[in-house]
Write an enzyme that holds these catalytic residues in place. Structure first.
Site, mmCIF file in Angstrom:
data_model
loop_
_atom_site.group_PDB
_atom_site.id
_atom_site.type_symbol
_atom_site.label_atom_id
_atom_site.label_comp_id
_atom_site.label_asym_id
_atom_site.label_seq_id
_atom_site.Cartn_x
_atom_site.Cartn_y
_atom_site.Cartn_z
ATOM 1 N N HIS A 85 116.420 54.448 -74.191
ATOM 2 C CA HIS A 85 115.931 53.186 -73.622
ATOM 3 C C HIS A 85 117.091 52.185 -73.560
ATOM 4 O O HIS A 85 117.213 51.312 -74.421
ATOM 5 C CB HIS A 85 114.802 52.620 -74.478
ATOM 6 C CG HIS A 85 113.515 53.356 -74.345
ATOM 7 N ND1 HIS A 85 112.545 53.012 -73.432
ATOM 8 C CD2 HIS A 85 113.043 54.447 -75.002
ATOM 9 C CE1 HIS A 85 111.521 53.848 -73.541
ATOM 10 N NE2 HIS A 85 111.800 54.727 -74.485
ATOM 11 N N CYS B 108 113.363 57.505 -70.163
ATOM 12 C CA CYS B 108 112.455 58.192 -71.083
ATOM 13 C C CYS B 108 111.469 59.070 -70.306
ATOM 14 O O CYS B 108 111.833 60.128 -69.814
ATOM 15 C CB CYS B 108 111.750 57.177 -71.977
ATOM 16 S SG CYS B 108 110.906 57.913 -73.403
ATOM 17 N N GLU C 174 117.472 49.635 -71.853
ATOM 18 C CA GLU C 174 117.043 48.242 -71.686
ATOM 19 C C GLU C 174 117.101 47.465 -72.991
ATOM 20 O O GLU C 174 117.228 46.232 -72.986
ATOM 21 C CB GLU C 174 115.634 48.187 -71.093
ATOM 22 C CG GLU C 174 114.503 48.656 -72.002
ATOM 23 C CD GLU C 174 114.191 50.138 -71.874
ATOM 24 O OE1 GLU C 174 113.056 50.550 -72.191
ATOM 25 O OE2 GLU C 174 115.098 50.888 -71.454
#
EC number: 6.3.4.2
Length: 554
Positions: A518, A380, A520
């Site tokens: 993102h 990001c 994650e």
């Protein structure tokens, strides 16, 4: 009706209700049940999207673009069910819904009150989120006794009356502190916590007792006697070395059997197969390699702000039996051009963030990784920092910046997204004057990977979906100029309007990749994520001098 397990907490906050609930959910899922989870948060914010990371920690994003509590991240890391905005309910959202109904005239002129209107709306949200599942776990945020939690506790009390004990279970997490000076565990806080809960009209069926050490049977019997809970249902939750070992610990004490018996589900379930969790724990406890990753962020003093990033790095390591040591680096500390904090590390990750504070430090971290050939992973804001670095120092665009930080930049290589499609296909439009809350590009978005790139190699697919949370993006006016300078645009949105990933050619750098999404949020301990696995592998290779000493995987 779906059987519901309500999870409350007492004595103090941050005892781990979310982890305990998610661990139980994973066991029930391993028994073949279709499980979901819901978080009821007492704060009056509609969602945590505009809350400070220092106060709230990470904002976790679901596929449908909901900005939620970080506990939903715990839930998705432990169970296979993909959650949505239905699974995150706040006091603010409840009141917003009720007030909208009142304005429409839905209540036909009635005086709107906490009981029944607020509690009915809470119950409606619970029903909506849990329908069609075999079992649902509902966590009530905060601590019993907090004034903010009272409407939620009243609502679940009503649910128990309506559905009965065969369709509802109250599970209460308490603290059993160890007093070193006295050399003993103290049960009185637990007794008082249950007393407080019972004064509201809720008698717990199960107690989860957090402690620094194993609770002796004599203390468990004492707790059972004074709280009116079966001794079998007083479950010890001692501190453990490996977080992902909690399902194994709760299964060892038979917590899932208590649930199965109360809900009379024995004829519909199989024995729990927790072999995947055993493999995860074994990989964490017995690594064959280790690396040190520097995480250069803005909120490093409060690690929960990067909870999913930290976990995803560990997942990437355990998938190849590698221990990942995290070195947290404050981005602002790099702005004096002192790169000492980045010496002797094996990889650099720059995570997301907002605002100009620390941005130049992130740009410097990207430049250091690029020039020193250290594996770099930007997420990001970390991708935006990498683009700014490349524009300034390779493409020769002096003064290049993001308009988030400098609206008068001579080369705004990162700019506000003014129009995009949502996860439902609707067109969203924004400008600098738009509200902050809920106005970003959010949720799962598909992107097409460029053939021959590192990203395409890691994913092994042409099209992938990742979750997003941003309002600034690569400025398309600079695509050609930066590509001519050697930057590789590795992925774009399906309509070709937004740059999703960038990387450096492998002849220029061994592993330099950054993404606007993102990733994650889609990493789990059992599966990992291709980008994090690849990043850790590249860090291992750097530590080994360019050649891995051993290929390992689990």
């Amino acid at each position: 009706m779906t059987p519901l397990i309500f999870v409350t907490g007492g004595v103090v906050s941050s005892l781990g209700k979310g982890i305990a609930a998610a661990s139980l959910a994973s066991i029930l899922e391993a028994r073949g049940l279709k499980v979901t989870m819901v978080k009821l948060d007492p704060y009056i914010n509609v969602d945590p999207g505009t809350m400070s990371p220092f106060q709230h920690g990470e904002v976790y994003v679901t596929d449908d673009g909901a900005e939620t509590d970080l506990d939903l991240g715990h839930y998705e890391r432990f169970v296979r069910t993909r959650l949505s905005r239905k699974n995150s309910v706040t006091t603010g959202r409840i009141y917003q819904n009720v007030i909208c109904k009142e304005r429409r005239g839905d209540y036909l002129g009635a005086t709107v009150q906490v009981i029944p209107h607020i509690t009915d709306e809470i119950r409606r949200c619970i029903d909506e989120a849990t329908a069609s599942f075999d079992v649902a776990l509902v966590e009530i945020g905060g601590t019993v006794g907090d004034i903010e939690s009272l409407p939620f506790l009243e609502a679940i009390r009503q649910v128990r009356i309506e559905r009965g004990a065969e369709r509802t279970m109250f599970m209460h997490l308490t603290l059993v502190p160890y007093i070193a000076a006295a050399g003993e565990l103290k049960t009185k806080p637990t007794q008082h916590s249950v007393k407080e809960l019972r004064s509201i009209g809720i008698q717990p069926d199960v107690l989860l007792c957090r402690s620094e050490q194993v609770i002796p049977d004599s203390e468990r019997r004492k707790i059972a006697l004074f709280t009116n809970v079966s001794e079998r249902a007083v479950i010890g939750c001692p501190d453990i070395d490996v977080l992902y070992g909690m399902p194994l610990e709760l299964r060892r004490q038979g917590l899932d059997e208590i649930v199965i018996d109360q809900f009379k589900l024995s004829g519909t379930t199989s024995l729990a197969d927790l072999s995947e969790w055993e493999d995860v724990v074994d990989a964490i406890k017995h690594p064959l390699d280790e690396v040190t990753i520097a995480v250069v962020g803005k909120y490093v003093d409060y690690r929960d702000a990067y909870k999913s990033v930290g976990e995803a790095l560990k997942h990437g390591g355990l998938r190849q039996r590698t221990k990942v040591n995290l070195k947290w680096v404050e981005a602002q500390d790099l702005e004096g051009s002192d790169m000492a904090a980045l010496k002797d590390i094996d990889g650099i990750l720059v995570p997301g963030g907002f605002g100009d504070r620390g941005f130049e430090g992130k740009v410097l971290a990207s430049r250091y990784a690029r020039e020193q050939r250290v594996p770099y992973f930007g997420i990001c804001y970390g991708m935006q920092a990498a683009v700014v670095d490349y524009a300034r120092h390779v493409a020769g665009l002096e003064g290049a910046n993001s308009t988030e930080n400098d609206r008068q930049s001579s080369h705004p290589v990162i700019a506000l997204i003014t129009e995009w499609r949502t996860t439902t296909g609707e067109v969203e439009r924004r400008d600098e004057k738009s509200d902050l809350g809920g106005t970003m590009r959010l949720g799962l978005q598909e992107q097409r990977l460029k053939a021959g790139t590192l990203a395409r190699e890691l994913y092994g697919r042409d099209v992938v979906g990742e979750r997003h949370r941003h309002r600034y993006e690569f400025n398309n006016r600079y695509r050609t100029q930066l590509e001519d300078a050697g930057l590789v645009i590795a992925a774009k949105s399906m309509d070709d309007t937004l740059v999703e990933m960038i990387e450096l050619p492998r002849e220029m750098h061994p592993w330099f990749l950054a993404c606007q999404a993102h990733p994650e949020f889609l990493s789990t301990p059992r599966d990992g994520h291709p980008l994090f696995i690849g990043f850790v592998k590249a860090s291992r290779a750097r530590k080994a001098g360019g050649k891995l000493l051993r290929e390992v995987c689990v």
